[in-house]
Design a protein around this motif. Structure first.
Motif, short mmCIF file in Angstrom:
data_model
loop_
_atom_site.label_atom_id
_atom_site.label_comp_id
_atom_site.label_asym_id
_atom_site.label_seq_id
_atom_site.Cartn_x
_atom_site.Cartn_y
_atom_site.Cartn_z
N VAL A 11 0.84 -1.19 0.00
CA VAL A 11 0.00 0.00 0.00
C VAL A 11 0.88 1.24 0.00
O VAL A 11 1.81 1.36 0.79
CB VAL A 11 -0.92 0.01 1.25
N ARG A 12 0.57 2.16 -0.88
CA ARG A 12 1.30 3.42 -0.97
C ARG A 12 0.75 4.40 0.07
O ARG A 12 -0.47 4.60 0.15
CB ARG A 12 1.16 4.00 -2.38
N VAL A 13 1.63 5.01 0.85
CA VAL A 13 1.25 5.99 1.86
C VAL A 13 1.93 7.31 1.53
O VAL A 13 3.16 7.39 1.47
CB VAL A 13 1.66 5.54 3.27
N GLU A 38 5.85 16.60 0.38
CA GLU A 38 5.29 15.30 0.71
C GLU A 38 6.36 14.22 0.57
O GLU A 38 7.36 14.41 -0.12
CB GLU A 38 4.07 14.97 -0.15
N ALA A 39 6.14 13.12 1.25
CA ALA A 39 7.04 11.96 1.17
C ALA A 39 6.19 10.71 1.01
O ALA A 39 5.08 10.63 1.52
CB ALA A 39 7.91 11.87 2.42
N VAL A 40 6.73 9.73 0.29
CA VAL A 40 5.99 8.52 -0.01
C VAL A 40 6.62 7.33 0.71
O VAL A 40 7.85 7.16 0.70
CB VAL A 40 5.95 8.24 -1.53
N TYR A 41 5.78 6.53 1.33
CA TYR A 41 6.20 5.30 2.01
C TYR A 41 5.33 4.16 1.49
O TYR A 41 4.32 4.38 0.82
CB TYR A 41 6.06 5.45 3.52
N ARG A 42 5.74 2.93 1.80
CA ARG A 42 4.97 1.79 1.35
C ARG A 42 4.87 0.77 2.47
O ARG A 42 5.85 0.47 3.14
CB ARG A 42 5.61 1.15 0.11
N LEU A 43 3.66 0.27 2.68
CA LEU A 43 3.41 -0.78 3.67
C LEU A 43 3.30 -2.11 2.94
O LEU A 43 2.50 -2.24 2.01
CB LEU A 43 2.12 -0.49 4.43
N VAL A 44 4.10 -3.08 3.36
CA VAL A 44 4.11 -4.37 2.68
C VAL A 44 3.99 -5.50 3.70
O VAL A 44 4.35 -5.33 4.87
CB VAL A 44 5.40 -4.57 1.85
N TRP A 53 8.43 0.64 4.16
CA TRP A 53 9.57 1.00 3.30
C TRP A 53 9.50 2.49 3.00
O TRP A 53 8.42 3.05 2.81
CB TRP A 53 9.52 0.25 1.98
N ASP A 54 10.66 3.12 2.90
CA ASP A 54 10.70 4.50 2.43
C ASP A 54 10.71 4.50 0.90
O ASP A 54 10.61 3.44 0.26
CB ASP A 54 11.88 5.26 3.03
#
Length: 384
Positions: free
Chosen positions: A31-33, A103-109, A70-71
């Motif tokens: 999921v993209r955050v 803004e900054a993007v993170y990812r939940l896996v 993840w960053d």
């Protein structure tokens, strides 16, 4: 017809493969955050919390032991599933770096996380008269329990331990008992006594603060590696004609000098005025009073306890609403406001040290001001 160079095509395929490897293509893409910063100041290592129910909707089948953050570079960063004293997960917390107005993007896996080095810690300390002590990589504190009260030493104020290292020191200091002199890592040179210490809250009735006693029960709600949270219950005490009880839930994140304190008073029939207090020293220090913005800070005079020149301690309180008054009363800097009967009341207290990252009163007061802005304008989070 437009022709594509075979070299360009190969490069495109390689790039796509590398991207897929980085984010895991398929379900591991997760999921993209997107985390947005609405302020004109950089936000570094600031907590982002996502509710567990929402997370489960976005990432089907996720569990508290199969979740990684993840960053943007695909690097795993520390995170923590919060239980808040419950048996089931309540939310996820991780820390984001977001530039001013950006803004900054993170990812939940769905993956098994690494073992992260703790940056927060706290525990009940029965071997030292039932203290409850807690810390992160910047600050340390403690509260006083029932065994100490049985000796006649009564206090529900907040103690401060100053640090000049990112190490977690509580266990070491309690084991050695040698923490009243600076041996290179920090020390305990803050005197609380029968006061509110470093920003505790108390009922305010008939022009006076009403002090409760030591806590009677404690419960650790979450214990790291990113956030420590615990609850303290206090015995009933008399406030005017009413007997009331008090509960404190204190939360401290890694990389922050500020504790979130949630107070709840029960047994109130009509109304209650409360005051947060910072104990004042006999020698002159520097104070900051901004009642309209809910800010008060104190830069203590030079501390010489158990040795010469222990530097200056800094304490501050941040409210998210205006205060009725900030005044010097009963040996405290007191900030008064009304308590919302039947609800909880949240405010923030923080500390610093001139030998541990807070060089001047001006820099401390600026930190208080920035903390207020961050709390009033939290990071904005979108999941997709």
């Amino acid at each position: 017809m437009k022709y594509v160079n075979s070299w360009d095509m190969n490069q495109c395929i390689v790039g796509t493969l590398l991207f897929c490897l980085a984010i895991g293509c398929s379900q591991e893409s997760g999921v993209r955050v997107t985390v947005r910063n609405p302020l004109s100041l950089d936000r570094q290592k600031e907590a982002v919390e996502i509710g567990w129910t929402e997370l489960q909707r976005k990432l089907e089948g996720v569990t508290d032991s199969t979740l990684v953050v993840w960053d943007a570079a695909g690097k795993e960063i520390p995170s923590q599933v919060l239980f808040k004293g419950e048996k089931q997960p309540q939310s996820l917390v991780f820390q984001a770096d977001v530039a001013a107005g950006s803004e900054a993007v993170y990812r939940l896996v769905k993956r098994h996380p690494q073992v992260y080095e703790p940056q927060v810690y706290g525990r009940f300390v029965p071997e030292r008269m039932d203290d409850y002590a807690w810390e992160n990589n910047l600050v340390g504190h403690r509260m006083y329990g029932p065994a100490l009260e049985a000796t006649g030493e009564i206090s529900n104020g907040i103690d401060v331990w100053v640090k000049k290292t990112g190490e977690l020191l509580i266990d070491e200091w309690y084991r050695t008992g040698d923490y009243h002199k600076d041996q290179g890592k920090g020390m305990d040179c803050y005197k609380v006594g029968r006061t509110l210490g470093a920003g505790a809250l108390a009922p305010y009735r008939d022009g006076k603060i009403v002090l409760g006693n030591n806590y009677i029960r404690q419960q650790t709600l979450d214990k790291g590696p990113v956030r420590i949270s615990f609850r303290l219950d206090y015995a009933p005490f008399q406030v005017g004609k009413e007997e009331i009880t008090e509960t404190r839930v204190i939360t401290l994140d890694a990389n922050s000098r500020f504790n979130r304190i949630e107070e709840r008073f029960a047994g109130i029939k009509d109304s209650l005025e409360v005051a947060a207090g910072i104990v004042l020293r006999s020698e002159p220090g520097q104070m900051w009073k901004e009642a309209e913005r809910g800010l008060m800070g104190y830069w203590e005079p030079q501390n010489n306890d158990n040795g010469e020149n222990n530097g200056h301690l800094a304490v501050g309180v941040v409210f998210l609403q205006p205060l009725k008054e900030i005044a010097e009363k009963e040996g405290h800097l007191l900030g008064r406001t009304d308590y919302p009967v039947g609800e909880s009341f949240v405010y923030y207290m923080g500390s610093g040290w001139s030998k541990g990252g807070v060089e001047s009163p001006e820099s401390w007061f600026e930190m208080l001001e920035q903390e207020r802005e961050k709390r009033l304008h939290p990071l904005q989070v979108d999941m997709e």
